[in-house]
Design an enzyme around this catalytic site. Structure first.
Site, PDB file in Angstrom:
ATOM      1  N   ASP A 135       3.054  -4.037   3.795  1.00 44.91           N
ATOM      2  CA  ASP A 135       3.473  -2.739   3.278  1.00 44.91           C
ATOM      3  C   ASP A 135       3.125  -2.726   1.791  1.00 44.91           C
ATOM      4  O   ASP A 135       2.751  -3.740   1.199  1.00 44.91           O
ATOM      5  CB  ASP A 135       4.974  -2.503   3.533  1.00 44.91           C
TER       6      ASP A 135
HETATM    7  C1  GLC Z   1       5.370   2.948   1.794  1.00 41.70           C
HETATM    8  C2  GLC Z   1       6.117   2.821   3.099  1.00 41.70           C
HETATM    9  C3  GLC Z   1       5.228   2.736   4.309  1.00 41.70           C
HETATM   10  C4  GLC Z   1       3.977   3.566   4.070  1.00 41.70           C
HETATM   11  C5  GLC Z   1       3.198   2.883   2.972  1.00 41.70           C
HETATM   12  C6  GLC Z   1       1.906   3.619   2.615  1.00 41.70           C
HETATM   13  O1  GLC Z   1       5.984   2.175   0.824  1.00 41.70           O
HETATM   14  O2  GLC Z   1       7.089   1.779   3.187  1.00 41.70           O
HETATM   15  O3  GLC Z   1       5.983   3.216   5.439  1.00 41.70           O
HETATM   16  O4  GLC Z   1       3.193   3.635   5.261  1.00 41.70           O
HETATM   17  O5  GLC Z   1       3.977   2.698   1.793  1.00 41.70           O
HETATM   18  O6  GLC Z   1       2.207   4.860   2.060  1.00 41.70           O
END
Ligand code: GLC
Length: 739
Positions: free
Chosen positions: A262
């Protein structure tokens, strides 16, 4: 390309080029006129590695992706196409109800089709991977991301997981699909205190029984990718957890797709106190089997020194790169780097009437009728109705994670209701949120927007008075209240689940007028309603209902469709009850049937136990009676399923859709089991006065549990089988397993 050509390509790539395939950066690094120096310096990554980057976050649009793809491929020594990945979580341009609302539909088939539609729109815009489905089991409404999940139940979330994955990936072969990326692995929904990014700590049996099933279902359904959670699990960050990623995901479940961290979660291993620096963070993550580093400098700066100083075998990097190249190959990007996207196709694909119709149907089905005193609903056109509230004409009905949706495409509640009452009078009544401090805390509104959002006291007074005067002349008030969009979603944790004070004051003022009040809620989480439910006649939980929300709400208000939504997350009496969930353990002193009486049982002194509105709950415009629960046998064996059947009768004058729910309890086990667990459900259409016998086939394997070594088992003994319209009002029968 065939596998031999892929392997040849891999062998021909330099180490830097391979590492580039394991990096994901966001759009600002790839703008047309190369002004990316700022972001480069900010992230601490070299221009060389930016040019070798193999995947890009949240750049969408056929034209934009085409241009970026062309430029990036020219910079790549082997002209390897980049992957475009984006948050297409519940729709791309045609925005669906938030997943907590989609969960309330219990409509797996139409949700799957809606995800086919979302993939069609996103692929036409040049996107390849959707960071969806989010299927974290959520039990704490204080956590803002509950809006993104189908709900609190492992079985139901697992069914949604497989259908959402299948919907996204159904048309991958003809470039109209999206590679799914199930998230957030694992158990992000169990953050302590419902506080965003907080620690997660639980027993192994709880992890395997209540939190892993939805991710496993997504992997079994063929999800191309898995995203790691930002959080620790039992002290180990998920992004560096060999147990979660190598042992369970890759070895036990056989997942050979791409694992992506993430956002910056590899770098955050340092903040967790799990890695001393970027190099150690890179080593931990690559050894745990994370393939792509989203938006952190770690892999870009850390992998190369690890290989050159002999700490990391280049083979480990090759394995990760091969998985990324294979994904690109499965998407056909080597043959068509533009994935069949074009501005013409994009324009034809988005917001079509068929996509809007399905969004409207799901929005209708997501609405949960929580209260309907004296059958005040449905309304009729002859009534003198006035629409009041900050959500009466507001277009922001699509929720925090519809990042590519445009509120301007949304049908408002007023728009929808005017189809039935063309001269409907509409009043704001009060602001959505009057706390400038909270609005500032949301982090998305600038000073000007905050000033515009909060009326002057004089204007608020005027809005208030006008609405009350109008209400006096009406016989029915539809009151549209709720949360500000950014009170939910990522980093939207709250400790107070009530409506804002100014909204509750408006309810009090209207309640004093003696009119019928229909409360429509636009929000992204369970709210505390017990201090207002007796002041209104009806309550419709509408969530953030999406692009067609206003039409769906009006359709239900005026009886065009009979509400059928059933909650997938419990509504508490108090915020302090959270986390709250139906499949809890009995405890040694259950409030209902303990040997102790009065004080010395499991309860609160100052709050009723359990939920105001329980899991599976929802009303319709007619009552359905459940009778004659029967089991085809009183004993179950490993080779003999049993049938569970019950009569359901629609005693009303409307056709209705009833969600018949099957639960069970393992009465005695070597790990104490929940008082009930959902293991199946059926949606049944019933005409007025129609009776049907609903039947489930139950196999022994469905009655298993997980022990604290992560082993699944079934022990001899009695099982209580329960069927009902929700998790509270059930009929039960006993079943025996001899072992
Ligand atoms: C964010 C979220 C995740 C998302 C990613 C890209 O922090 O936790 O769910 O897909 O970043 O935006």
């Amino acid at each position: 390309m065939n596998q031999k050509e892929i392997i040849r390509l891999l062998k021909d790539m330099s180490l830097d080029e391979k590492i580039g395939q394991l990096i994901q950066l966001s759009g600002e690094f790839f703008s047309a006129n190369d002004i990316s120096i700022g972001p480069i310096e900010k992230l601490g990554i070299s221009k060389k590695m930016v040019d070798l980057t193999g995947s890009i976050l949240n750049v969408v649009g056929a034209k934009e992706t085409h241009e970026v793809q062309e430029r990036q491929m020219q910079k790549q020594p082997h002209h390897i196409p980049v992957l475009f990945m984006s948050d297409v979580i519940y729709g791309y341009k045609t925005i669906l109800p938030i997943p907590l609302g989609l969960g309330a539909t219990w409509d797996l088939k139409n949700v799957r089709q809606a995800f086919v539609n979302a993939a069609d729109e996103a692929s036409a815009a040049g996107n390849h991977v959707a960071f969806a489905p989010m299927v974290d089991v959520v039990r704490d409404a204080r956590w803002g991301r509950v809006l993104e999940s189908p709900g609190e139940d492992p079985y139901l979330n697992a069914r949604f997981a497989e259908n959402m994955v299948n919907g996204l990936q159904e048309n991958l072969k003809n470039k109209k699909g999206q590679a799914a990326c199930v998230k957030h692995y694992a158990a992000y929904g169990a953050v302590e205190g419902g506080k965003e990014y907080n620690s997660v700590d639980m027993s192994i049996s709880n992890l395997f029984q209540n939190y892993l099933p939805p991710y496993k279902a997504a992997v079994t359904a063929g999800s191309e990718m898995v995203m790691t959670s930002l959080t620790t699990l039992n002290g180990v960050p998920a992004t560096a957890s060999k147990a979660l990623l190598s042992t369970i995901l890759r070895q036990k479940w056989g997942f050979d797709g791409v694992i992506i961290s993430d956002y910056a979660s590899i770098f955050e291993l340092i903040k967790h106190g799990f890695a001393a620096n970027e190099i150690q963070a890179s080593e931990e993550a690559i050894n745990a089997s994370v393939d792509i580093d989203m938006k952190s400098p770690c892999y870009a700066n850390g992998l190369q020194p690890l290989v050159t100083n002999g700490q990391l075998d280049e083979e480990k990097i090759d394995q990760a790169v091969l998985r990324v190249l294979n994904l690109k190959n499965r998407l056909g990007l080597f043959e068509d780097p533009f994935y069949g996207a074009s501005p013409e196709r994009e324009a034809k694909s988005i917001l079509t009437s068929s996509k809007r119709q399905l969004a409207r149907k799901l929005s209708q089905e997501s609405l949960v009728l929580l209260q309907n005193d004296n059958h005040v609903l449905p309304l009729n056109k002859e009534q003198k109705v006035v629409l009041i509230g900050p959500y009466a004409s507001r277009k922001t009905l699509i929720g925090m994670w519809a990042i590519h949706g445009n509120p301007q495409d949304t049908i408002t509640i007023a728009d929808g209701m005017k189809r039935f009452i063309p001269d409907l009078k509409v009043y704001q009544g009060t602001d959505l949120q009057r706390s400038k401090k909270l609005l500032k805390n949301l982090g998305f509104l600038n000073e000007k927007e905050i000033a515009e959002a909060v009326s002057t006291p004089k204007q608020e007074q005027k809005n208030n008075q006008e609405a009350l005067e109008a209400a006096k002349k009406a016989d029915t008030v539809v009151l549209a209240l709720g949360e500000e969009t950014y009170e939910d979603g990522e980093a939207g944790s709250k400790t107070d689940l009530r409506l804002p004070k100014n909204q509750r004051q408006l309810i009090d003022q209207l309640a004093n007028l003696g009119k019928k009040i229909i409360l429509v809620l636009i929000n992204g989480r369970p709210l505390v309603l017990n201090d207002i439910k007796d002041k209104v006649d009806a309550i419709i939980e509408a969530w953030f209902p999406g692009t067609e929300g206003g039409n769906a709400i009006a359709d239900v208000l005026f009886g065009e469709c009979n509400p059928s939504g059933r909650l997938t997350m419990e509504f508490p009496y108090s915020s302090a009850e959270e986390p709250l969930y139906y499949n809890h353990l009995s405890t040694g002193r259950p409030e209902s049937n303990s040997q102790h009486k009065g004080r010395f049982v499991s309860k609160y002194l100052d709050c009723p136990s359990g939920a105001l509105y329980p899991f599976g709950y929802g009303l319709s415009y007619c009552d359905v009676v459940y009778r004659s629960l029967q089991l085809s046998a009183n004993e179950i064996t490993s080779d003999q399923d049993i049938k569970v059947s019950i009569n359901v009768t629609n005693t009303g004058k409307y056709s209705t859709t009833e969600t018949v729910q099957l639960y069970f309890r393992d009465e005695v086990a070597s790990v104490a089991q929940p008082v009930k667990r959902l293991i199946n459900f059926k949606k049944v259409q019933l005409k007025p006065m129609e009776k049907k016998r609903v039947e489930f086939v139950l196999s022994l394997s469905e009655l298993s549990f997980f022990d604290n070594t992560g082993n699944e088992k079934i022990e001899p003994g009695f099982f209580t089988i329960m069927v009902g319209p929700n998790s509270r009002d059930v009929s039960s029968a006993r079943l025996y397993f001899a072992g």
